[in-house]
Scaffold this active site. Structure first.
Site, PDB file in Angstrom:
ATOM      1  CG  HIS A 195      35.422  40.172   5.534  1.00 50.48           C
ATOM      2  ND1 HIS A 195      34.803  38.918   5.687  1.00 50.48           N
ATOM      3  CD2 HIS A 195      34.755  40.244   7.482  1.00 50.48           C
ATOM      4  CE1 HIS A 195      35.412  38.304   6.705  1.00 50.48           C
ATOM      5  NE2 HIS A 195      34.832  39.193   8.005  1.00 50.48           N
TER       6      HIS A 195
ATOM      7  CB  VAL B 247      25.984  19.768 -18.867  1.00 53.42           C
ATOM      8  CG1 VAL B 247      25.526  21.596 -17.997  1.00 53.42           C
ATOM      9  CG2 VAL B 247      26.424  20.323 -19.076  1.00 53.42           C
TER      10      VAL B 247
ATOM     11  NE  ARG C 132      21.183  20.828 -27.055  1.00 55.25           N
ATOM     12  CZ  ARG C 132      19.601  20.690 -27.836  1.00 55.25           C
ATOM     13  NH1 ARG C 132      19.079  19.941 -26.859  1.00 55.25           N
ATOM     14  NH2 ARG C 132      19.119  21.490 -28.239  1.00 55.25           N
TER      15      ARG C 132
HETATM   16  P1  FAD Z   1      19.636  26.865 -30.628  1.00 54.87           P
HETATM   17  O1  FAD Z   1      18.989  28.025 -29.396  1.00 54.87           O
HETATM   18  O2  FAD Z   1      18.715  25.898 -31.008  1.00 54.87           O
HETATM   19  O3  FAD Z   1      18.543  27.847 -31.532  1.00 54.87           O
HETATM   20  C1  FAD Z   1      18.475  27.300 -33.261  1.00 54.87           C
HETATM   21  C2  FAD Z   1      17.091  28.513 -33.480  1.00 54.87           C
HETATM   22  O4  FAD Z   1      17.036  28.445 -34.837  1.00 54.87           O
HETATM   23  C3  FAD Z   1      16.016  27.952 -32.842  1.00 54.87           C
HETATM   24  O5  FAD Z   1      15.400  28.526 -32.765  1.00 54.87           O
HETATM   25  C4  FAD Z   1      15.489  27.002 -34.160  1.00 54.87           C
HETATM   26  O6  FAD Z   1      13.966  26.665 -34.451  1.00 54.87           O
HETATM   27  C5  FAD Z   1      15.678  27.839 -35.302  1.00 54.87           C
HETATM   28  N1  FAD Z   1      16.149  27.006 -36.914  1.00 54.87           N
HETATM   29  C6  FAD Z   1      17.045  26.428 -37.078  1.00 54.87           C
HETATM   30  N2  FAD Z   1      16.962  25.917 -38.613  1.00 54.87           N
HETATM   31  C7  FAD Z   1      16.152  26.782 -39.082  1.00 54.87           C
HETATM   32  C8  FAD Z   1      15.376  27.194 -40.275  1.00 54.87           C
HETATM   33  N3  FAD Z   1      16.469  26.816 -41.484  1.00 54.87           N
HETATM   34  N4  FAD Z   1      15.304  28.009 -40.524  1.00 54.87           N
HETATM   35  C9  FAD Z   1      14.032  29.000 -39.443  1.00 54.87           C
HETATM   36  N5  FAD Z   1      14.440  28.570 -38.066  1.00 54.87           N
HETATM   37  C10 FAD Z   1      15.616  27.853 -38.100  1.00 54.87           C
HETATM   38  N6  FAD Z   1      24.061  26.385 -22.364  1.00 54.87           N
HETATM   39  C11 FAD Z   1      24.214  27.312 -21.025  1.00 54.87           C
HETATM   40  O7  FAD Z   1      24.997  28.219 -21.820  1.00 54.87           O
HETATM   41  N7  FAD Z   1      24.230  27.634 -19.931  1.00 54.87           N
HETATM   42  C12 FAD Z   1      22.711  26.880 -19.412  1.00 54.87           C
HETATM   43  O8  FAD Z   1      22.548  27.063 -18.453  1.00 54.87           O
HETATM   44  C13 FAD Z   1      22.385  25.650 -19.995  1.00 54.87           C
HETATM   45  N8  FAD Z   1      21.433  25.014 -20.142  1.00 54.87           N
HETATM   46  C14 FAD Z   1      20.682  24.299 -20.466  1.00 54.87           C
HETATM   47  C15 FAD Z   1      19.369  23.103 -20.417  1.00 54.87           C
HETATM   48  C16 FAD Z   1      19.231  22.555 -21.150  1.00 54.87           C
HETATM   49  C17 FAD Z   1      18.073  21.636 -20.382  1.00 54.87           C
HETATM   50  C18 FAD Z   1      19.414  22.406 -22.558  1.00 54.87           C
HETATM   51  C19 FAD Z   1      19.149  21.632 -23.862  1.00 54.87           C
HETATM   52  C20 FAD Z   1      20.634  23.503 -22.946  1.00 54.87           C
HETATM   53  C21 FAD Z   1      21.075  24.074 -22.472  1.00 54.87           C
HETATM   54  N9  FAD Z   1      22.235  24.854 -22.327  1.00 54.87           N
HETATM   55  C22 FAD Z   1      22.646  25.668 -22.098  1.00 54.87           C
HETATM   56  C23 FAD Z   1      22.512  25.367 -23.840  1.00 54.87           C
HETATM   57  C24 FAD Z   1      21.990  26.389 -24.929  1.00 54.87           C
HETATM   58  O9  FAD Z   1      20.996  26.500 -25.001  1.00 54.87           O
HETATM   59  C25 FAD Z   1      22.669  26.420 -26.054  1.00 54.87           C
HETATM   60  O10 FAD Z   1      24.000  26.034 -26.634  1.00 54.87           O
HETATM   61  C26 FAD Z   1      22.143  27.543 -27.184  1.00 54.87           C
HETATM   62  O11 FAD Z   1      20.790  27.535 -26.730  1.00 54.87           O
HETATM   63  C27 FAD Z   1      22.847  27.493 -28.285  1.00 54.87           C
HETATM   64  O12 FAD Z   1      22.303  28.877 -28.915  1.00 54.87           O
HETATM   65  P2  FAD Z   1      21.716  28.749 -30.733  1.00 54.87           P
HETATM   66  O13 FAD Z   1      21.437  30.542 -31.027  1.00 54.87           O
HETATM   67  O14 FAD Z   1      23.244  27.958 -30.994  1.00 54.87           O
HETATM   68  O15 FAD Z   1      20.841  27.443 -30.994  1.00 54.87           O
HETATM   69  P1  NAD Z   2      26.918  16.195 -22.065  1.00 56.60           P
HETATM   70  O1  NAD Z   2      27.320  16.532 -23.493  1.00 56.60           O
HETATM   71  O2  NAD Z   2      27.163  17.235 -21.462  1.00 56.60           O
HETATM   72  O3  NAD Z   2      26.639  14.897 -21.242  1.00 56.60           O
HETATM   73  C1  NAD Z   2      26.372  13.804 -21.533  1.00 56.60           C
HETATM   74  C2  NAD Z   2      26.375  12.157 -21.121  1.00 56.60           C
HETATM   75  O4  NAD Z   2      26.117  11.091 -21.322  1.00 56.60           O
HETATM   76  C3  NAD Z   2      28.175  12.093 -21.588  1.00 56.60           C
HETATM   77  O5  NAD Z   2      28.669  12.263 -19.199  1.00 56.60           O
HETATM   78  C4  NAD Z   2      28.096  11.249 -22.263  1.00 56.60           C
HETATM   79  O6  NAD Z   2      29.456  10.297 -21.859  1.00 56.60           O
HETATM   80  C5  NAD Z   2      27.196  10.338 -21.788  1.00 56.60           C
HETATM   81  N1  NAD Z   2      26.789   9.247 -22.649  1.00 56.60           N
HETATM   82  C6  NAD Z   2      26.507   9.426 -24.158  1.00 56.60           C
HETATM   83  N2  NAD Z   2      25.892   8.230 -24.418  1.00 56.60           N
HETATM   84  C7  NAD Z   2      26.043   7.165 -23.848  1.00 56.60           C
HETATM   85  C8  NAD Z   2      25.076   6.188 -23.775  1.00 56.60           C
HETATM   86  N3  NAD Z   2      25.134   5.849 -24.967  1.00 56.60           N
HETATM   87  N4  NAD Z   2      24.746   5.456 -22.851  1.00 56.60           N
HETATM   88  C9  NAD Z   2      24.872   5.876 -21.442  1.00 56.60           C
HETATM   89  N5  NAD Z   2      25.709   7.334 -21.141  1.00 56.60           N
HETATM   90  C10 NAD Z   2      25.918   8.356 -22.574  1.00 56.60           C
HETATM   91  O7  NAD Z   2      25.500  16.551 -22.607  1.00 56.60           O
HETATM   92  P2  NAD Z   2      23.998  16.827 -22.041  1.00 56.60           P
HETATM   93  O8  NAD Z   2      23.824  16.730 -20.938  1.00 56.60           O
HETATM   94  O9  NAD Z   2      23.144  16.119 -23.091  1.00 56.60           O
HETATM   95  O10 NAD Z   2      23.629  17.963 -23.319  1.00 56.60           O
HETATM   96  C11 NAD Z   2      23.969  18.758 -23.956  1.00 56.60           C
HETATM   97  C12 NAD Z   2      24.412  19.956 -24.434  1.00 56.60           C
HETATM   98  O11 NAD Z   2      23.700  20.967 -23.833  1.00 56.60           O
HETATM   99  C13 NAD Z   2      26.157  20.071 -23.337  1.00 56.60           C
HETATM  100  O12 NAD Z   2      26.777  21.176 -24.183  1.00 56.60           O
HETATM  101  C14 NAD Z   2      26.569  21.128 -22.591  1.00 56.60           C
HETATM  102  O13 NAD Z   2      26.877  22.277 -22.693  1.00 56.60           O
HETATM  103  C15 NAD Z   2      24.754  22.408 -23.396  1.00 56.60           C
HETATM  104  N6  NAD Z   2      23.840  22.325 -21.687  1.00 56.60           N
HETATM  105  C16 NAD Z   2      24.431  22.933 -20.779  1.00 56.60           C
HETATM  106  C17 NAD Z   2      24.522  23.987 -19.952  1.00 56.60           C
HETATM  107  C18 NAD Z   2      24.765  24.987 -18.420  1.00 56.60           C
HETATM  108  O14 NAD Z   2      25.506  25.179 -19.387  1.00 56.60           O
HETATM  109  N7  NAD Z   2      25.004  24.188 -17.803  1.00 56.60           N
HETATM  110  C19 NAD Z   2      22.734  23.160 -19.196  1.00 56.60           C
HETATM  111  C20 NAD Z   2      22.161  21.969 -20.173  1.00 56.60           C
HETATM  112  C21 NAD Z   2      23.363  21.447 -21.152  1.00 56.60           C
END
Ligand code: FAD
Ligand code: NAD
Length: 479
Positions: free
Chosen positions: A455, A195, A283
């Protein structure tokens, strides 16, 4: 610490991402005394609530996807409408400033929500100790012991690194780094066609980078319905994303003038040189410094905190939600878990339906799905029927000059229950909400068929796909 000085709460939530902050707010709505601790710091050194999602994930990525898509459309699609744009240009600094403003408004919004709900917001590190105590380390390093009837762990996840290609924050970056580029790299390498790889690869491709994506698996988008994956691959190729499947990175040579990625694929040893590399291979759950001695909280073999269906860890009154527990790493999945725990702690009924978690990939065309893929239904052995409707046959999609993709509905042959819905096309992420609601209510295709759709809207495509499952589509020949 003498007991009289120990601040006590009903609930302490560690982590204020999209799983933790809704949990804190819901618990407070239920009349409980709540504190939420978060240690997230942005590049400028300031604390901010909202976790990965608001600071470095969902929100900033969508901001840049929108800007880059608008540029791309002005550049490549406006002419079809008879609109000519000469001297079209973009400024990365302005795009980044807009993105930073959106992130700031969102994270400050959480501070405001905490205030309004009466949640005590604590910035710094939280560590669970035995006996439902939490050690809170503030920004100045001072430590304080807190005690709570319930503790919720919502510490999230962190990007995984490649041993052969460690992050250096300059040429080899994680997804956060790739959201912060100050200029368009000429040649961008992306490791992982998941993704993140596809979304961020699209951003920089649309702005002119040559993008090479190396994916270890032979199969493209293995988690999606394969009809969707094939359609997506066709469009991404046309957009110039150079996606190389079955490519296993074996090493890298990082020099000032470029990074040479070495990999093997079906044809043998290969190499490609790029200016910057984004490693997006998934991740991992983040629990560093989270658990003290004797808490009883267990991690599984992949490092996730073990929980049951109600997100209870089995250790005293300790719960865990979001990316740090099993299930898809999605913000909305974490939010629903957080809200459920905020209710369960207050003695209310609540549950999360893990069968109806929507997924969206914000590329163009957009991809969204809920429930099982056709491959999964086939493997389950259940008899099924499929209805598919192309956006090419949707008046609204044609009017939008967005005829790519289709809606696909999979339903059981015996009782007509909808088992999965897969959409690739315009606004797929919005359209999927109807399918999620339908599945939440165990709807049949007949329920969707008998529901009136306005529609001309894109939602008619889902209606027609449901009709198509019984060969009763009106706007497309039934096969
Ligand atoms: P996090 O958002 O990681 O929050 C955890 C928080 O806990 C952080 O602020 C961290 O600093 C804090 N923390 C950790 N340990 C401690 C501690 N011991 N004491 C105090 N604070 C602490 N998901 C979607 O559904 N849609 C998307 O479009 C989407 N796009 C994404 C794009 C990118 C580039 C990335 C990287 C991720 C994306 N995701 C998306 C995934 C989404 O960001 C995560 O699933 C979501 O943030 C998880 O929420 P969380 O609250 O579990 O953890
Ligand atoms: P992902 O699991 O979506 O994709 C990782 C990809 O890397 C897989 O296709 C895997 O086969 C490949 N891969 C793994 N090891 C590799 C290697 N050594 N060499 C080449 N390819 C390799 O993970 P992501 O894209 O890093 O995203 C992390 C998480 O964040 C996901 O769980 C995703 O759901 C979440 N996320 C969600 C959104 C959204 O909801 N639109 C957007 C961004 C991220």
């Amino acid at each position: 610490v003498p007991m009289s000085e120990v601040a006590s709460y009903d609930v302490i939530v560690i982590g204020a991402g999209p799983a933790g902050y809704p949990c804190a707010i819901r618990a407070a709505q239920n009349g409980l005394k709540v504190a939420c601790i978060d240690e997230w710091k942005n590049y400028d050194g300031t604390y901010a609530f909202g976790g990965t999602c608001l600071n470095a994930g969902c929100i900033p990525s969508k901001a840049l996807l929108e800007s880059s898509e608008l540029y791309h459309r002005a550049h490549s699609e406006f002419s079809a409408h008879g609109i000519s744009a000469t001297g079209l240009a973009f400024d990365v600094a302005t795009m980044q400033k807009r993105k930073a403003g959106i992130v700031k408004a969102s994270t400050q919004g959480i501070t405001g929500l905490f205030k309004a709900a009466g949640v005590t917001a604590l910035q710094g590190h939280g560590k669970l100790l035995a006996g439902n105590r939490v050690e809170y380390t503030a920004a100045d390093g001072s430590k304080q012991e807190l005690v709570a009837k319930h503790v919720v762990l919502a510490s999230g996840s962190q990007p995984m690194a490649l041993k052969t290609l460690p992050f250096d924050g300059k040429q080899v970056v994680d997804s956060w780094g790739a959201l912060e580029f100050g200029a368009v790299p000429k040649r961008l390498g992306v490791i992982g066609a998941g993704v993140i790889g596809l979304e961020l690869g699209s951003v920089w491709r649309r702005l002119g980078a040559e993008v090479v994506v190396l994916e270890a698996m032979e199969q493209f988008l293995a988690m999606t319905d394969q009809a969707v994956a094939r359609e997506a691959q066709k469009h991404f190729k046309k957009q110039g994303l150079d996606i190389r499947l079955g490519a296993k990175v074996s090493g890298a040579d990082v020099r000032k003038d470029g990074v040479t990625l070495k990999y093997t694929d079906a044809r043998g040893e290969q190499a490609v040189t790029v200016d910057k590399v984004v490693v997006a291979i998934g991740r991992r759950p983040f629990t560093d410094g989270l658990l003290g001695e004797g808490t009883g909280v267990k991690l599984d073999e992949r490092g996730f905190i073990q929980v049951d269906d109600e997100c209870h860890t089995g250790a005293g009154n300790v719960w865990a939600v979001g990316d740090v527990v099993r299930g898809p790493m999605l913000a909305h999945k974490g939010k629903e878990e957080g809200v459920m725990v905020g209710d369960l702690i207050a003695g209310l009924h609540s549950e999360v339906n893990y069968q109806a978690v929507p997924s969206v990939i914000y590329t163009a065309p957009e991809i969204a799905w809920v429930g099982q893929t056709e491959e999964q239904v086939k493997t389950s052995g259940r008899d099924y029927k499929v209805g598919s409707f192309p956006f090419m046959a949707s008046g609204r999609a044609r009017a939008m000059e967005a005829p790519a993709g289709f809606c696909k509905v999979i339903a059981a042959k015996d009782d007509d229950e909808i088992l999965g819905v897969h959409i690739i096309g315009p606004m797929a992420g919005e359209l999927i909400a109807e399918a999620v609601l339908a599945m939440e209510y165990s709807a049949s295709t007949e329920d969707l068929q008998r529901t009136m759709h306005a529609h001309p809207t894109l939602s008619e495509a889902l209606h027609e796909a449901a009709l198509g499952a019984d060969k009763r589509a009106i706007d497309f020949p039934n096969r």
